[in-house]
Design a protein around this motif. Structure first.
Motif, short mmCIF file in Angstrom:
data_model
loop_
_atom_site.label_atom_id
_atom_site.label_comp_id
_atom_site.label_asym_id
_atom_site.label_seq_id
_atom_site.Cartn_x
_atom_site.Cartn_y
_atom_site.Cartn_z
N UNK A 51 3.13 -0.66 -6.56
CA UNK A 51 3.06 -0.75 -5.10
C UNK A 51 3.24 -2.17 -4.62
N UNK A 52 3.48 -2.29 -3.32
CA UNK A 52 3.71 -3.59 -2.73
C UNK A 52 5.15 -4.04 -2.91
N UNK A 53 5.46 -5.17 -2.32
CA UNK A 53 6.82 -5.70 -2.40
C UNK A 53 6.75 -7.18 -2.77
N UNK A 54 7.49 -7.52 -3.77
CA UNK A 54 7.58 -8.92 -4.17
C UNK A 54 8.89 -9.48 -3.64
N UNK A 62 6.54 3.56 3.24
CA UNK A 62 7.74 3.51 2.40
C UNK A 62 8.22 2.07 2.24
N UNK A 63 8.23 1.34 3.35
CA UNK A 63 8.71 -0.05 3.28
C UNK A 63 7.79 -0.88 2.39
N UNK A 64 6.49 -0.61 2.52
CA UNK A 64 5.53 -1.43 1.77
C UNK A 64 5.32 -0.90 0.36
N UNK A 65 6.07 0.15 -0.01
CA UNK A 65 6.03 0.69 -1.37
C UNK A 65 4.63 1.17 -1.73
N UNK A 66 4.04 2.00 -0.84
CA UNK A 66 2.74 2.59 -1.15
C UNK A 66 2.95 3.85 -1.96
N UNK A 100 11.19 -8.30 10.11
CA UNK A 100 11.62 -9.64 10.52
C UNK A 100 11.84 -10.56 9.33
N UNK A 101 10.84 -10.65 8.46
CA UNK A 101 10.93 -11.58 7.34
C UNK A 101 9.87 -11.22 6.32
N UNK A 102 10.14 -11.48 5.04
CA UNK A 102 9.12 -11.19 4.03
C UNK A 102 7.88 -12.06 4.19
N UNK A 103 8.02 -13.15 4.90
CA UNK A 103 6.87 -14.02 5.08
C UNK A 103 6.25 -13.90 6.46
N UNK A 104 6.87 -13.08 7.33
CA UNK A 104 6.38 -13.01 8.71
C UNK A 104 5.01 -12.36 8.75
N UNK A 105 4.16 -12.93 9.51
CA UNK A 105 2.84 -12.33 9.72
C UNK A 105 2.56 -12.33 11.20
N UNK A 106 1.42 -11.80 11.56
CA UNK A 106 1.04 -11.79 12.96
C UNK A 106 -0.16 -12.69 13.09
N UNK A 128 10.02 -22.99 -5.54
CA UNK A 128 10.20 -21.54 -5.70
C UNK A 128 9.10 -20.88 -4.89
N UNK A 129 9.53 -20.00 -4.01
CA UNK A 129 8.52 -19.32 -3.19
C UNK A 129 8.59 -17.82 -3.48
N UNK A 130 7.44 -17.29 -3.79
CA UNK A 130 7.37 -15.85 -4.05
C UNK A 130 6.29 -15.27 -3.15
N UNK A 131 6.69 -14.33 -2.33
CA UNK A 131 5.72 -13.70 -1.42
C UNK A 131 5.42 -12.31 -1.94
N UNK A 132 4.18 -11.99 -1.85
CA UNK A 132 3.79 -10.63 -2.23
C UNK A 132 3.13 -9.95 -1.05
N UNK A 133 3.62 -8.78 -0.74
CA UNK A 133 2.96 -7.97 0.29
C UNK A 133 2.31 -6.80 -0.41
N UNK A 134 1.03 -6.66 -0.14
CA UNK A 134 0.31 -5.54 -0.74
C UNK A 134 0.82 -4.23 -0.14
N UNK A 135 0.70 -3.14 -0.86
CA UNK A 135 1.09 -1.86 -0.26
C UNK A 135 0.25 -1.59 0.98
N UNK A 136 0.86 -0.92 1.96
CA UNK A 136 0.17 -0.69 3.23
C UNK A 136 -1.14 0.05 3.02
N UNK A 137 -1.13 1.01 2.13
CA UNK A 137 -2.33 1.82 1.93
C UNK A 137 -2.78 1.68 0.49
N UNK A 138 -3.98 1.19 0.34
CA UNK A 138 -4.52 0.93 -0.98
C UNK A 138 -4.83 2.23 -1.71
N UNK A 139 -5.15 2.12 -2.99
CA UNK A 139 -5.41 3.32 -3.77
C UNK A 139 -6.62 4.09 -3.24
#
Lengths: 546, 306
Positions: free
Chosen positions: A427-430, A104-108, A28-34, A444-455
């Motif tokens: 990992x993650x997506x900026x 894959x989407x979250x770059x894990x 939906x959006x890089x900033x969308x959350x639930x 300037x807004x920069x969103x960071x999503x952590x990778x779905x699965x941590x190390x």
């Protein structure tokens, strides 16, 4: 028995829900959350729905339902069980695909994703196996099904208490296991639960052995806590368990006798061992006092030629350093964040001049500040970092805590007007959002999503990166590409705010810019730098007085 | 086709089968009769391996019932009023689902012929069909592969007379033409009588009687002795072959389970010389069953009293 429409719908609902929970916020959006409540609700439904699904399908293949259609068909029992397992497999594969897409989407990292998918599948198999066994036994007699569940739960809890009691007493020579294992107790327990409960289900359905299945459920319930604690196999080799030693050498020099209450770090400490382009941080400097007491000390970065006591020039000229950067650039050791910025500037496309905005605010751009990294040699009443150092800085042993070596690299660049998303190697997506205007300011807004699965530690497929990812550093090149701007730092950790559903969304971090700067921003190209682990592990160096 | 020896089955609160011995011979229609709770369905369920037996031997198509496999099930057609069908399916979908399981045994032409004969709706889900239509669909699913052994557990239960007649006619026709072995349990004795070659009667978990219907009919007679005056009191120790013997008004009546015209007449002339008239009427299967059921009840009451 053919699957009923309800069963099929349930299977589809589970898959769609999984996809919705995992992927929608990303799509939906890089900033969308639930929202937390929706997240909890969806998570609850996701956890309950496989149980309901297995419950429904287990009823369809039970060998104890005398009225069941499949029991008087050729190969009816095995056929019905195979169909149920087949449907489970389809649902599992579909959810796994969602998880893989999510990864894959979250770059894990792929080892982390594989670990997560396997863990998920094994846990789900265990749950479905246990539910399937209980439901199957329940169709023979409701009492037996309830007994199976209650016994498995109660005896499992009882077994936990017994385990705890034995460890407390240590009367049997038990001790908590030490060391690291690829097949750790938890992994063994999940594996045994998955295989064991699947077997008890199979045993109940295909062998029609109620007592055997019940016994199996009880035994597994009792043994899981013990397996989880003591069944450790395939130890991780020592060399893999601990990261390579950080090959950094430090030589301490005598504290110079100055008239000021401070001395430059370059006069007191000499570091070697870094390769060209590598940077590291001193995360702590402690002075070992008598009786083993440690005195915290630290560094400050000050404008060249300005004493930190000259407060009339303002606080802006002094930077407290929590993590003091040092690195090797241009064949020499450089110190402090300003030297790091210079190193980063060298990675930008050719340009003529550079303006420095970081820590000054966008309304007052300044020239590049030349700085020194200093350490207080005597107490200063306005600076707690220096208190008590007078007697110990020269005489005490220094304990330097160092982070791993990193190399700063450009993650990506984009026009701020349009924004873009980047997938850093760690990992993650900026996501850099298109420049916004709020209350007359450019944001300037920069969103960071952590990778779905941590190390995952001690897992096959490569070592996780031990090094602290550090902060993002942002620079800008104007439209003509002639002038560079140092913008500032962004910590991904600060921005991270995972939602309850684990979607790993984060809020944005922003800067305000005055109107004059807005055009520069809007037309300029943003460069994002991120440190990437070069050599692993943190190190601690003890430096006795010279 | 089916051999049952000393079959025992105990449920938590009662003993359902107490040593059932039964034979279902090949090529015959065996009716399995008995009062409610006698153990008919339990016996069939044990034979179909739907429930575990406690003791005894049970062989179906020459195989232990516990080991019935694909080959056996491809030769057994089972219809029960209690069987749970996938009710969300239509008849064609059900047939499509079943066909692969029977491979070469499935006779598509026969399936289509029966579908037409039974006048089954093709676009209606089983859940929306009448009870009679559902039973016909069940019969279709159990017969389309021309099984050697057909087991019917209470197939007429809940069917109205017209549907029952249709169902039975279809079954009769097929049984005659195919030469199937049929084992049918039913309350509807009159219907069963139309085509049963053999009958087995179970009571209180034991088979008391199993015999060809013809010999049974020849053996059983409803006997009435008429006297000029009041009938004499029954003497103690009436033959065991006399069931439900009673003396009322001017008659003595009983059921003779081993009636032989000449021998029975001689015995009666000796025991009741004053009787004016003897009437020995052949009995229907239903009457035989009722007589036996009464005698069981009577013996149960007397044993309870003693």
């Amino acid at each position: 028995m053919p699957h009923s429409p309800f069963t099929r719908i349930l299977a589809v609902v589970i898959v769609v829900l999984s996809a919705a929970v995992l992927l929608c916020p990303w799509v939906l959006s890089p900033l969308a959350g639930i929202s937390p409540w929706v997240g909890f609700l969806l998570s609850g439904i996701l956890m309950v729905s496989p149980v309901v699904f297995t419950w429904t399908t287990a009823l369809q293949c039970s060998p104890f339902n005398e009225r069941a259609f499949h029991l008087t068909l050729p190969d009816g029992r095995s056929r019905a069980f195979r169909r149920v397992l087949g449907l489970h497999a389809m649902v599992f594969v579909a959810i796994s695909l969602c998880l893989i897409a999510y990864a894959a989407i979250s770059n894990s990292r792929w080892p982390d994703a594989v670990h997560a998918v396997l863990a998920f599948l094994l846990v789900l198999t265990a749950v479905c196996g246990a539910v399937g066994t209980a439901v199957t036994l329940g169709t023979a007699s409701r009492k037996r099904g309830i007994t199976a569940l209650v016994l498995a739960v109660l005896l499992g809890v009882g077994s936990c208490y017994l385990l705890d009691w034995v460890h407390r007493r240590d009367g049997f020579g038990w001790s908590w296991p030490r060391g690291s294992y690829y097949l750790s107790g938890t992994r063994c327990a999940v594996l045994i639960a998955a295989l064991g409960y699947s077997f008890t289900w199979w045993w109940a359905v295909m062998r029609r052995n109620k007592t055997g299945s019940l016994l199996g459920v009880v035994l597994i319930g009792i043994s899981l806590p013990w397996i989880g604690t003591h069944a450790n196999f395939v130890p991780v080799p020592e060399a893999d368990a601990q990261a390579p030693t950080f090959a950094l050498a430090a030589t301490r020099k005598a504290v110079p006798d100055t008239t000021t209450k401070w001395a430059k770090i370059t006069d007191m400490l000499e570091l070697s061992g870094l390769e060209e382009g590598e940077f590291s941080t001193i995360s702590a400097l402690e002075l070992a006092e008598e009786r083993g007491r440690l005195q915290a000390c630290g560094f400050q970065e000050v404008r060249k030629g300005i004493s930190p006591q000259e407060r009339d020039l303002g606080e802006k000229n002094v930077w407290q350093q929590r993590n003091t950067w040092f690195g090797k650039s241009g064949g020499r050791i450089v110190w402090g964040s300003q030297d790091l910025w210079k190193h980063l500037e060298g990675q930008l496309p050719p340009h003529e001049t550079v303006k420095y905005f970081a820590d000054f605010g966008w309304r007052s751009a300044g020239e590049w500040p030349e700085t020194d990294l200093i350490c207080f040699t005597a107490p200063d009443r306005r600076n707690w970092m220096g208190s008590g150092t007078e007697s110990t800085l020269s005489g005490a042993t220094w304990k330097l805590s160092l982070s791993g070596a990193v190399r700063w690299e450009i993650v990506g660049s984009c026009k701020l007007a349009s924004g873009a998303s980047f997938r850093p190697p760690q990992g993650g997506v900026l996501s850099v959002l298109p420049l916004e205007e709020r209350n007359g300011n450019a944001v300037i807004r920069i969103a960071f999503r952590a990778p779905a699965f941590g190390p995952v530690f001690h897992w096959f497929g490569g070592k996780p990166e031990f090094a602290d990812p550090g902060k993002l550093r942002l620079m800008l090149l104007d439209e003509a590409g002639s002038r560079a701007y140092v913008l500032g730092e962004l910590s991904p950790e600060d921005a991270r705010n995972p939602s309850p559903s684990g979607s790993g969304t984060s809020p944005s971090t922003w800067w305000w810019a005055g109107r004059d700067s807005e055009n520069v921003l809007r037309r300029g190209t943003l460069y994002l730098f991120q440190p990437r682990a070069s050599r692993y592990h943190e190190a601690s160096l003890e430096l006795p007085p010279p | 086709m089916i051999t049952i020896r000393n079959l025992h089955k105990r449920f938590p609160r009662h003993e359902a089968l107490r040593g059932v011995n039964l034979d279902v011979p090949e090529g015959k229609v065996t009716a399995f009769l008995g009062p409610n709770g006698a153990g008919k369905t339990t016996t069939i369920k044990c034979a179909m391996n739907l429930i575990e037996r406690d003791h005894g031997e049970l062989s179906v198509l020459g195989t232990d019932a516990r080991k019935l496999g694909r080959e056996q099930w491809q030769r057994i057609g089972y219809v029960s009023e209690n069987r749970q069908f996938p009710e969300w399916m239509t008849v064609p979908k059900l047939m499509k689902f079943l066909r692969p399981m029977y491979g070469k045994h499935w006779d598509l032409a026969f399936e289509q012929k029966m579908t037409r004969a039974f006048e089954l709706p093709l676009k209606t889900r089983l859940s929306a069909m009448s009870r009679g239509q559902r039973m016909k669909a069940a019969l279709l699913s159990a017969l389309a592969y021309r099984p050697q052994l057909v087991v019917l557990d209470e197939p007429f239960s809940g069917l109205d007379a017209l549907v029952r007649d249709e169902f039975l006619s279809g079954l009769l026709e097929l049984t005659d033409s195919e030469g199937w072995t049929v084992w049918i349990s039913s309350h509807d004795i009159e219907e069963v009588e139309r085509f049963a070659d053999r009958v087995a009667i179970i009571n209180a978990g034991k088979v008391d009687l199993q015999e060809d219907v013809e010999t049974l009919r020849e053996r059983f007679r409803s006997v009435e002795l008429w006297f000029e005056d009041a009938a004499p009191v029954l003497p103690p120790g009436v033959p065991e072959t006399w069931l439900n013997a009673k003396s009322e008004g001017r008659t003595i009546s009983y059921i003779d389970t081993k009636y032989d015209e000449h021998r029975s007449a001689a015995v009666l002339a000796h025991s009741f010389p004053g009787h004016r008239r003897l009437e020995a009427r052949p009995m229907t299967l239903r009457e035989i069953f009722v007589a036996l059921a009464r005698s069981y009840r009577g013996s149960a009451v007397s044993s309870h009293a003693s």
